[in-house]
Design a protein around this motif. Structure first.
Motif, PDB file in Angstrom:
ATOM      1  N   ASN A  30       2.658  50.718 -25.482  1.00  0.00           N
ATOM      2  CA  ASN A  30       2.056  50.167 -26.514  1.00  0.00           C
ATOM      3  C   ASN A  30       1.413  51.070 -27.596  1.00  0.00           C
ATOM      4  O   ASN A  30       0.406  50.539 -27.746  1.00  0.00           O
ATOM      5  CB  ASN A  30       1.000  49.593 -25.330  1.00  0.00           C
ATOM      6  N   GLU A  51      -7.011  51.602 -16.233  1.00  0.00           N
ATOM      7  CA  GLU A  51      -6.833  49.920 -16.483  1.00  0.00           C
ATOM      8  C   GLU A  51      -7.459  48.985 -15.576  1.00  0.00           C
ATOM      9  O   GLU A  51      -7.845  47.981 -16.289  1.00  0.00           O
ATOM     10  CB  GLU A  51      -5.606  50.161 -16.484  1.00  0.00           C
ATOM     11  N   VAL A  72      -3.035  47.630 -22.605  1.00  0.00           N
ATOM     12  CA  VAL A  72      -2.866  48.737 -21.521  1.00  0.00           C
ATOM     13  C   VAL A  72      -0.839  48.754 -21.519  1.00  0.00           C
ATOM     14  O   VAL A  72       0.169  48.227 -22.854  1.00  0.00           O
ATOM     15  CB  VAL A  72      -2.754  47.386 -20.432  1.00  0.00           C
ATOM     16  N   THR A  73      -0.576  49.550 -21.162  1.00  0.00           N
ATOM     17  CA  THR A  73       0.785  49.773 -20.840  1.00  0.00           C
ATOM     18  C   THR A  73       1.876  48.819 -19.709  1.00  0.00           C
ATOM     19  O   THR A  73       0.518  48.785 -19.154  1.00  0.00           O
ATOM     20  CB  THR A  73       1.310  51.911 -21.213  1.00  0.00           C
ATOM     21  N   PHE A  74       2.695  49.133 -20.002  1.00  0.00           N
ATOM     22  CA  PHE A  74       3.474  48.029 -19.240  1.00  0.00           C
ATOM     23  C   PHE A  74       3.528  48.841 -17.625  1.00  0.00           C
ATOM     24  O   PHE A  74       3.629  50.212 -17.256  1.00  0.00           O
ATOM     25  CB  PHE A  74       5.158  48.148 -19.418  1.00  0.00           C
ATOM     26  N   SER A  75       3.583  47.776 -16.556  1.00  0.00           N
ATOM     27  CA  SER A  75       3.506  47.738 -15.527  1.00  0.00           C
ATOM     28  C   SER A  75       2.488  48.766 -14.738  1.00  0.00           C
ATOM     29  O   SER A  75       1.623  48.881 -13.912  1.00  0.00           O
ATOM     30  CB  SER A  75       5.352  48.197 -14.619  1.00  0.00           C
ATOM     31  N   GLY A  77      -0.417  50.450 -16.084  1.00  0.00           N
ATOM     32  CA  GLY A  77      -1.370  50.202 -17.024  1.00  0.00           C
ATOM     33  C   GLY A  77      -1.212  48.437 -16.135  1.00  0.00           C
ATOM     34  O   GLY A  77      -2.454  48.255 -15.780  1.00  0.00           O
ATOM     35  N   GLY A  78      -0.323  47.773 -16.133  1.00  0.00           N
ATOM     36  CA  GLY A  78      -0.717  46.330 -16.345  1.00  0.00           C
ATOM     37  C   GLY A  78      -0.905  45.965 -14.959  1.00  0.00           C
ATOM     38  O   GLY A  78      -2.130  45.214 -14.696  1.00  0.00           O
ATOM     39  N   SER A  99       0.234  43.687 -22.862  1.00  0.00           N
ATOM     40  CA  SER A  99       0.669  45.395 -22.383  1.00  0.00           C
ATOM     41  C   SER A  99       1.741  45.401 -23.712  1.00  0.00           C
ATOM     42  O   SER A  99       2.033  44.386 -23.785  1.00  0.00           O
ATOM     43  CB  SER A  99       1.337  44.470 -20.994  1.00  0.00           C
ATOM     44  N   GLN A 125       6.319  41.704 -14.373  1.00  0.00           N
ATOM     45  CA  GLN A 125       4.894  41.891 -14.311  1.00  0.00           C
ATOM     46  C   GLN A 125       4.177  40.004 -15.276  1.00  0.00           C
ATOM     47  O   GLN A 125       3.010  39.885 -14.407  1.00  0.00           O
ATOM     48  CB  GLN A 125       4.386  43.308 -14.965  1.00  0.00           C
ATOM     49  N   TYR A 164      -2.713  36.182 -21.261  1.00  0.00           N
ATOM     50  CA  TYR A 164      -1.294  37.222 -20.952  1.00  0.00           C
ATOM     51  C   TYR A 164      -0.069  37.658 -22.205  1.00  0.00           C
ATOM     52  O   TYR A 164       0.089  36.703 -22.026  1.00  0.00           O
ATOM     53  CB  TYR A 164      -0.755  37.463 -19.337  1.00  0.00           C
ATOM     54  N   GLU A 166       2.589  39.950 -23.356  1.00  0.00           N
ATOM     55  CA  GLU A 166       3.571  41.441 -23.543  1.00  0.00           C
ATOM     56  C   GLU A 166       4.390  41.302 -24.865  1.00  0.00           C
ATOM     57  O   GLU A 166       4.810  40.831 -24.638  1.00  0.00           O
ATOM     58  CB  GLU A 166       4.571  40.610 -22.500  1.00  0.00           C
TER      59      GLU A 166
END
Length: 562
Positions: A30, A51, A72-75, A77-78, A99, A125, A164, A166
């Motif tokens: 992100n 997070e 947030v960042t992926f996985s 973070g999410g 994300s 996610q 959400y 992404e």
């Protein structure tokens, strides 16, 4: 045609719906997106410690302003934040949760990526967030970005729930057409015929009742129905009670206010008036094991008008596509003045209790703490109560006109309050001071965010109840797992202050020490105050004892089907 980047388009849309701060934890998926957000200098970046706390901060911010945003960042973070977003869904809080996502080339080129499950499948996610949001979209083609961003934000505003978004990490800086110069709106559908029929049906039922009452619920606020509810109260003359998670949505100084209806742990006299009524209108309620005290509240469906956000249920009939504010305001025009239930409460209500007689050397009890907090509240404060005995002590606290109250009763996730305090205080900085009641067990889950509160020079006052355990769990079902390691909570402030923080803290054991601490805290500026209260493990409100027993009974009911 002017162009902008995907990230800047999103920033413009957030600004248009009133977001002034956004909460973020950076990660490599992100970072480009955050670069684009920083270009919009009319919104402020707020960095969180993790997070999960970010999600709770968004929860608090949305309570204060009506909408929040988190990044947030992926996985890694999410998935850390998903619990807090689920709580916001349960509590009807609009949050745009964003994300960063994997590079769009990773899937077609069969590339395993870090922060993932080690397999080339990257929709997990998105699929998870579909279960806890009103809308979940993934931007994998730049041409889809404006439509998907607008669709998600519209659904967030329309349903008063989190959404959400992404955004693939290699698309956040790509160019797309600029956002239109117009605010997104989300009108609630209304069936005029159903609205009129619901109003006539409810008016007939209430106007023929002898002593009807009004009960306000938690969904009044997200659906902006508080003014209409007040209008209905004034027009009817009925006694008005509020459910515990709707405390503060109706002025407690109002002559028609009779207290909190919470089944067997209601305000003295309030429960008897509500339950003996021959008709009651519940506006925006939630009927769960928590709000009904293990389903022991005496709510007769034959006497119930249940006005929900978009439908009204009466005995024998449900009317759909009926917006709550419109129903309440139109019903106000049809009701006859009938103060019978209010007069009955005036005959029944107990005499005001005298304040407990104590000396400065008196050892602290929770009721002394509650008494002091009630005395210090002013109209420009918000009292925020963590899950646990703080619920019951907070609900019993009388609010001055203008003061607000926050509680997470539907989801009841311990640890919520530290992040929520951050979010609420950030939203209301310079306008309203947050007073938080937090148990030690809850505080240990999310204590890191006190650092962020210090970082942004917010000034909440935190009353930390140190009774060395999970008191609410003790009263539901006790065991050694309810004990926790004690911390030097007051000493933690110095650790987090480091070289530049302005937080202040102290530990108190007596009433005199508490009074002095409150005086110091009220005068403190530039940072938070934490007052650690040493309380006996078994010192809790009588309401928690009653409530815990009844909830435990529901939890332990034997299976009816095997």
């Amino acid at each position: 045609m002017t162009t902008t980047t995907v990230g800047s388009y999103l920033a413009t849309r957030l600004e248009q719906i009133g977001v002034r701060h956004y909460f973020a934890v950076p990660g490599d998926y992100n970072l480009v997106l955050l670069d684009q957000l920083l270009k919009n200098q009319r919104m402020q970046f707020v960095g969180c410690c993790n997070e999960l706390n970010l999600g709770y901060a968004c929860d608090g911010y949305a309570r204060a302003t009506g909408v929040a945003a988190g990044f947030v960042t992926f996985s890694v973070g999410g998935l850390s934040a998903i619990n807090a977003i689920a709580g916001a869904y349960a509590e009807d809080l609009p949050i745009i949760f964003v994300s960063g996502g994997p590079n769009t080339n990773a899937w077609p080129e069969n590339r395993p990526l870090h922060h993932t499950l080690g397999e080339v499948r990257y929709r997990y996610q998105l699929d998870m967030f579909k279960m806890v949001t009103a809308c979940a979209v993934s931007i994998e083609h730049i041409d889809d970005a404006p439509e998907l961003i607008d669709r998600a934000i519209n659904e967030c505003l329309r349903r008063r729930k989190p959404v959400y978004i992404e955004i693939a990490c290699n698309l956040a800086g790509e160019n797309i057409p600029s956002a239109p110069n117009q605010k997104l709106t989300a009108p609630v559908p209304c069936d005029e015929a159903a609205l009129d029929a619901a109003v006539e049906h409810a008016a007939t039922m209430l106007n023929t009742a002898i002593k009807p009452v009004l009960v306000g619920g938690v969904k009044l606020r997200p659906w902006e129905a508080e003014p209409a509810f007040a209008q209905l109260a004034e027009a009817s003359g009925y006694a008005v009670a509020m459910m515990p998670n709707a405390k503060g949505f109706f002025p407690e100084s109002h002559p028609q206010y009779i207290g909190t209806y919470w089944g067997p742990v209601s305000t003295p006299g309030c429960g008897e008036i509500v339950e003996s009524s021959d008709a009651y209108l519940y506006a925006g309620p939630t009927f769960t094991d928590y709000t009904t005290v293990g389903y022991s509240a005496m709510i007769n469906k034959d006497k119930l008008i249940q006005a929900n956000p978009e439908r009204v249920k009466l005995p024998g009939r449900t009317y759909n596509n009926v917006p709550l504010p419109l129903f309440l305001s139109k019903l106000a025009e049809k009701l006859k003045l009938n103060p019978t239930s209010l007069e009955a409460w005036k005959r029944l209500r107990p005499e005001p209790c005298c304040r407990p007689q104590v000396t400065p050397d008196t050892k602290l009890l929770t009721r002394y703490v509650t008494d002091r907090i009630e005395n210090m509240l002013t109209p420009d404060m918000t009292l925020l109560a963590e899950t646990g005995d703080s619920w019951f002590n907070g609900v019993k606290t009388k609010l001055p006109d203008g003061a607000n109250f926050e509680i997470q009763m539907q989801y009841g996730s311990i640890g919520w309050s530290v992040g929520a305090t951050l979010g609420y205080a950030m939203a209301m900085k310079g306008e309203r001071r947050v007073i938080s009641m937090i148990g030690d067990g809850s505080f240990q889950l999310t204590a890191q965010e006190l650092s962020t509160i210090i970082r942004y020079e917010l000034n909440p006052i935190i009353f930390l109840i140190n009774n060395r355990g999970y008191t609410i769990e003790v009263e539901i079902h006790d065991g050694p797992y309810n004990n926790i390691k004690n911390w030097d909570y007051a000493g933690l402030m110095n650790v987090l202050n480091a070289e530049d923080g302005k937080g202040w803290s102290t530990r108190v054991d007596t009433v005199g020490e508490l009074d002095a601490a409150i005086e110091t805290a009220l005068a403190h500026e530039g940072g938070p105050c934490l007052i650690e209260l040493t309380i006996d493990r078994d010192d809790c409100s009588k309401e928690l004892l009653e409530w815990g027993t009844r909830v435990a009974t529901v939890n332990s009911a034997p299976p009816k089907w095997t």
